[in-house]
Scaffold this motif. Structure first.
Motif, PDB file in Angstrom:
ATOM      1  N   MET A  54       0.849  -1.186   0.000  1.00 14.78           N
ATOM      2  CA  MET A  54       0.000   0.000   0.000  1.00 14.78           C
ATOM      3  C   MET A  54       0.890   1.243   0.000  1.00 14.78           C
ATOM      4  SD  MET A  54      -2.791   1.022   2.817  1.00 14.78           S
ATOM      5  CE  MET A  54      -3.884   2.344   2.568  1.00 14.78           C
ATOM      6  N   VAL A  55       0.623   2.154  -0.894  1.00 10.78           N
ATOM      7  CA  VAL A  55       1.364   3.404  -0.974  1.00 10.78           C
ATOM      8  C   VAL A  55       0.738   4.383   0.020  1.00 10.78           C
ATOM      9  CG1 VAL A  55       1.978   5.338  -2.454  1.00 10.78           C
ATOM     10  CG2 VAL A  55       1.943   3.028  -3.383  1.00 10.78           C
ATOM     11  N   THR A  56       1.577   4.992   0.858  1.00 10.53           N
ATOM     12  CA  THR A  56       1.042   5.935   1.841  1.00 10.53           C
ATOM     13  C   THR A  56       1.416   7.383   1.544  1.00 10.53           C
ATOM     14  OG1 THR A  56       2.932   5.593   3.288  1.00 10.53           O
ATOM     15  CG2 THR A  56       0.997   4.213   3.685  1.00 10.53           C
ATOM     16  N   ASN A  57       2.495   7.613   0.816  1.00  8.38           N
ATOM     17  CA  ASN A  57       2.933   8.960   0.445  1.00  8.38           C
ATOM     18  C   ASN A  57       3.334   8.949  -1.016  1.00  8.38           C
ATOM     19  OD1 ASN A  57       2.794  10.284   2.970  1.00  8.38           O
ATOM     20  ND2 ASN A  57       4.747   9.402   3.578  1.00  8.38           N
ATOM     21  N   PHE A  58       3.279  10.126  -1.641  1.00  5.44           N
ATOM     22  CA  PHE A  58       3.919  10.290  -2.940  1.00  5.44           C
ATOM     23  C   PHE A  58       4.962  11.371  -2.770  1.00  5.44           C
ATOM     24  CE2 PHE A  58       4.778  12.594  -6.784  1.00  5.44           C
ATOM     25  CZ  PHE A  58       5.103  11.565  -7.650  1.00  5.44           C
ATOM     26  N   ILE A  59       6.216  11.041  -3.027  1.00  2.47           N
ATOM     27  CA  ILE A  59       7.311  11.999  -2.974  1.00  2.47           C
ATOM     28  C   ILE A  59       8.013  11.939  -4.327  1.00  2.47           C
ATOM     29  CG2 ILE A  59       9.454  12.678  -1.844  1.00  2.47           C
ATOM     30  CD1 ILE A  59       8.361  11.243   0.682  1.00  2.47           C
ATOM     31  N   SER A  60       7.953  13.040  -5.059  1.00  2.21           N
ATOM     32  CA  SER A  60       8.551  13.092  -6.386  1.00  2.21           C
ATOM     33  C   SER A  60      10.043  12.786  -6.325  1.00  2.21           C
ATOM     34  CB  SER A  60       8.352  14.477  -6.995  1.00  2.21           C
ATOM     35  OG  SER A  60       9.119  14.622  -8.170  1.00  2.21           O
ATOM     36  N   GLU A  61      10.526  12.085  -7.337  1.00  2.00           N
ATOM     37  CA  GLU A  61      11.958  11.825  -7.456  1.00  2.00           C
ATOM     38  C   GLU A  61      12.733  13.121  -7.708  1.00  2.00           C
ATOM     39  OE1 GLU A  61      12.595   8.813 -10.416  1.00  2.00           O
ATOM     40  OE2 GLU A  61      11.440   7.329  -9.299  1.00  2.00           O
ATOM     41  N   LYS A  62      12.027  14.165  -8.146  1.00  2.00           N
ATOM     42  CA  LYS A  62      12.665  15.457  -8.414  1.00  2.00           C
ATOM     43  C   LYS A  62      12.677  16.374  -7.194  1.00  2.00           C
ATOM     44  CE  LYS A  62      11.264  15.387 -13.264  1.00  2.00           C
ATOM     45  NZ  LYS A  62      10.405  16.056 -14.259  1.00  2.00           N
ATOM     46  N   PHE A  97       0.091   9.656   3.948  1.00  2.00           N
ATOM     47  CA  PHE A  97      -0.797  10.134   2.879  1.00  2.00           C
ATOM     48  C   PHE A  97      -0.511  11.578   2.450  1.00  2.00           C
ATOM     49  CE2 PHE A  97      -3.162   7.000   5.446  1.00  2.00           C
ATOM     50  CZ  PHE A  97      -3.168   5.970   4.525  1.00  2.00           C
ATOM     51  N   SER A  98       0.742  11.942   2.434  1.00  5.02           N
ATOM     52  CA  SER A  98       1.128  13.283   1.990  1.00  5.02           C
ATOM     53  C   SER A  98       1.684  13.234   0.575  1.00  5.02           C
ATOM     54  CB  SER A  98       2.170  13.887   2.940  1.00  5.02           C
ATOM     55  OG  SER A  98       1.569  14.171   4.175  1.00  5.02           O
ATOM     56  N   TYR A  99       1.622  14.373  -0.108  1.00  3.99           N
ATOM     57  CA  TYR A  99       2.074  14.501  -1.490  1.00  3.99           C
ATOM     58  C   TYR A  99       3.146  15.577  -1.545  1.00  3.99           C
ATOM     59  CZ  TYR A  99       1.993  15.683  -6.462  1.00  3.99           C
ATOM     60  OH  TYR A  99       2.355  15.933  -7.764  1.00  3.99           O
ATOM     61  N   ILE A 100       4.295  15.234  -2.147  1.00  3.43           N
ATOM     62  CA  ILE A 100       5.387  16.182  -2.345  1.00  3.43           C
ATOM     63  C   ILE A 100       5.693  16.196  -3.845  1.00  3.43           C
ATOM     64  CG2 ILE A 100       7.732  16.849  -1.703  1.00  3.43           C
ATOM     65  CD1 ILE A 100       5.876  16.562   0.740  1.00  3.43           C
ATOM     66  N   GLY A 101       5.470  17.331  -4.511  1.00  4.53           N
ATOM     67  CA  GLY A 101       5.573  17.413  -5.966  1.00  4.53           C
ATOM     68  C   GLY A 101       6.973  17.651  -6.497  1.00  4.53           C
ATOM     69  N   ASP A 102       7.049  17.799  -7.809  1.00  6.72           N
ATOM     70  CA  ASP A 102       8.310  18.025  -8.511  1.00  6.72           C
ATOM     71  C   ASP A 102       8.960  19.340  -8.081  1.00  6.72           C
ATOM     72  OD1 ASP A 102       7.874  15.715  -9.962  1.00  6.72           O
ATOM     73  OD2 ASP A 102       7.277  16.744 -11.803  1.00  6.72           O
ATOM     74  N   VAL A 112      -0.982  16.285   3.892  1.00 12.54           N
ATOM     75  CA  VAL A 112      -0.490  17.573   3.395  1.00 12.54           C
ATOM     76  C   VAL A 112      -0.199  17.438   1.905  1.00 12.54           C
ATOM     77  CG1 VAL A 112       1.433  19.227   3.508  1.00 12.54           C
ATOM     78  CG2 VAL A 112       0.447  18.295   5.613  1.00 12.54           C
ATOM     79  N   HIS A 113      -0.583  18.448   1.137  1.00 10.27           N
ATOM     80  CA  HIS A 113      -0.312  18.489  -0.299  1.00 10.27           C
ATOM     81  C   HIS A 113       0.638  19.649  -0.558  1.00 10.27           C
ATOM     82  CE1 HIS A 113      -1.590  17.767  -4.584  1.00 10.27           C
ATOM     83  NE2 HIS A 113      -0.944  18.917  -4.674  1.00 10.27           N
ATOM     84  N   ILE A 114       1.863  19.316  -0.954  1.00  5.99           N
ATOM     85  CA  ILE A 114       2.856  20.330  -1.317  1.00  5.99           C
ATOM     86  C   ILE A 114       3.100  20.184  -2.804  1.00  5.99           C
ATOM     87  CG2 ILE A 114       5.202  21.179  -0.966  1.00  5.99           C
ATOM     88  CD1 ILE A 114       5.039  19.960   1.875  1.00  5.99           C
ATOM     89  N   ASP A 115       2.621  21.137  -3.577  1.00  3.27           N
ATOM     90  CA  ASP A 115       2.682  21.036  -5.027  1.00  3.27           C
ATOM     91  C   ASP A 115       4.083  21.363  -5.531  1.00  3.27           C
ATOM     92  OD1 ASP A 115       1.527  20.559  -7.583  1.00  3.27           O
ATOM     93  OD2 ASP A 115      -0.354  21.362  -6.824  1.00  3.27           O
ATOM     94  N   TYR A 116       4.249  21.495  -6.834  1.00  2.15           N
ATOM     95  CA  TYR A 116       5.562  21.654  -7.456  1.00  2.15           C
ATOM     96  C   TYR A 116       6.152  23.050  -7.225  1.00  2.15           C
ATOM     97  CZ  TYR A 116       2.919  23.942 -11.201  1.00  2.15           C
ATOM     98  OH  TYR A 116       2.101  24.782 -11.901  1.00  2.15           O
ATOM     99  N   ASN A 117       7.490  23.146  -7.363  1.00  2.05           N
ATOM    100  CA  ASN A 117       8.226  24.417  -7.264  1.00  2.05           C
ATOM    101  C   ASN A 117       7.962  25.168  -5.957  1.00  2.05           C
ATOM    102  OD1 ASN A 117       9.388  23.946  -9.732  1.00  2.05           O
ATOM    103  ND2 ASN A 117       7.890  25.155 -10.862  1.00  2.05           N
ATOM    104  N   VAL A 118       8.015  24.433  -4.859  1.00  8.80           N
ATOM    105  CA  VAL A 118       7.833  25.004  -3.526  1.00  8.80           C
ATOM    106  C   VAL A 118       9.159  24.909  -2.786  1.00  8.80           C
ATOM    107  CG1 VAL A 118       6.680  24.665  -1.299  1.00  8.80           C
ATOM    108  CG2 VAL A 118       5.374  24.440  -3.421  1.00  8.80           C
ATOM    109  N   LYS A 119       9.480  25.935  -1.993  1.00  8.43           N
ATOM    110  CA  LYS A 119      10.682  25.906  -1.157  1.00  8.43           C
ATOM    111  C   LYS A 119      10.271  26.093   0.295  1.00  8.43           C
ATOM    112  CE  LYS A 119      13.841  27.456  -4.699  1.00  8.43           C
ATOM    113  NZ  LYS A 119      14.786  28.446  -5.167  1.00  8.43           N
TER     114      LYS A 119
END
Length: 158
Positions: free
Chosen positions: A1-9, A21-26, A40-47
């Motif tokens: 079961m996948v619990t988080n998505f963390i971009s390889e980038k 269940f958190s998301y970390i984008g590109d 938590v949803h952290i979309d792309y190009n965030v610092k």
């Protein structure tokens, strides 16, 4: 079961804790010692700067800039589109040592100044100066960070 998505980038610092269940984008950059709550949803190009804590269910959209030692409470929503739906976006900037209370909403393009506090449930539609506490809908300055810290100390000692 996948619990988080963390971009390889994504670039994740040392000692970062990411709950379920958190998301970390590109192209996200997360500093050292950051804690990210569940959902938590952290979309792309965030610092995100070091020693920051983001509580559960927060939404951090693309182009957001979050400083060091920032606290973002549960279910906070930052926005990045001042005139939805538009292809031209601008992020929110939260400077060092700021505190954002639960369920606050911050409009695209707004800067929260260093050492400032946004009260829970506030809707922030314009920039918040350094060392200020804003409350309400729309958020207005009510007192200084020094006064806030005094109230916090009194609460802790009671």
């Amino acid at each position: 079961m996948v619990t988080n998505f963390i971009s390889e980038k994504a670039k994740i610092g040392d000692n970062v804790k990411i709950w379920h269940f958190s998301y970390i984008g590109d192209n996200v950059e997360i500093g050292n010692n950051v804690k990210i709550g569940s959902l938590v949803h952290i979309d792309y190009n965030v610092k995100i700067g070091e020693n920051t804590k983001i509580e559960g269910q927060a939404y951090i959209p693309p182009l957001s800039r979050i400083g060091k030692n920032v606290f973002i409470g549960p279910a906070v929503v930052l926005t990045n589109d001042p005139y939805p739906m538009c292809d031209k976006m601008i992020g929110v900037t939260i400077e060092d040592n700021a505190v954002i209370g639960a369920r606050a909403v911050i409009k695209a393009g707004v800067t929260i100044g260093k050492n400032s506090v946004v009260a829970m449930g506030a809707v922030v539609t314009r920039n918040v100066p350094e060392d200020s506490v804003v409350i309400g809908v729309p958020a207005t300055i009510r007192y200084t960070r020094k006064e806030y810290d005094k109230k916090q100390r009194q609460w802790m000692e009671s």
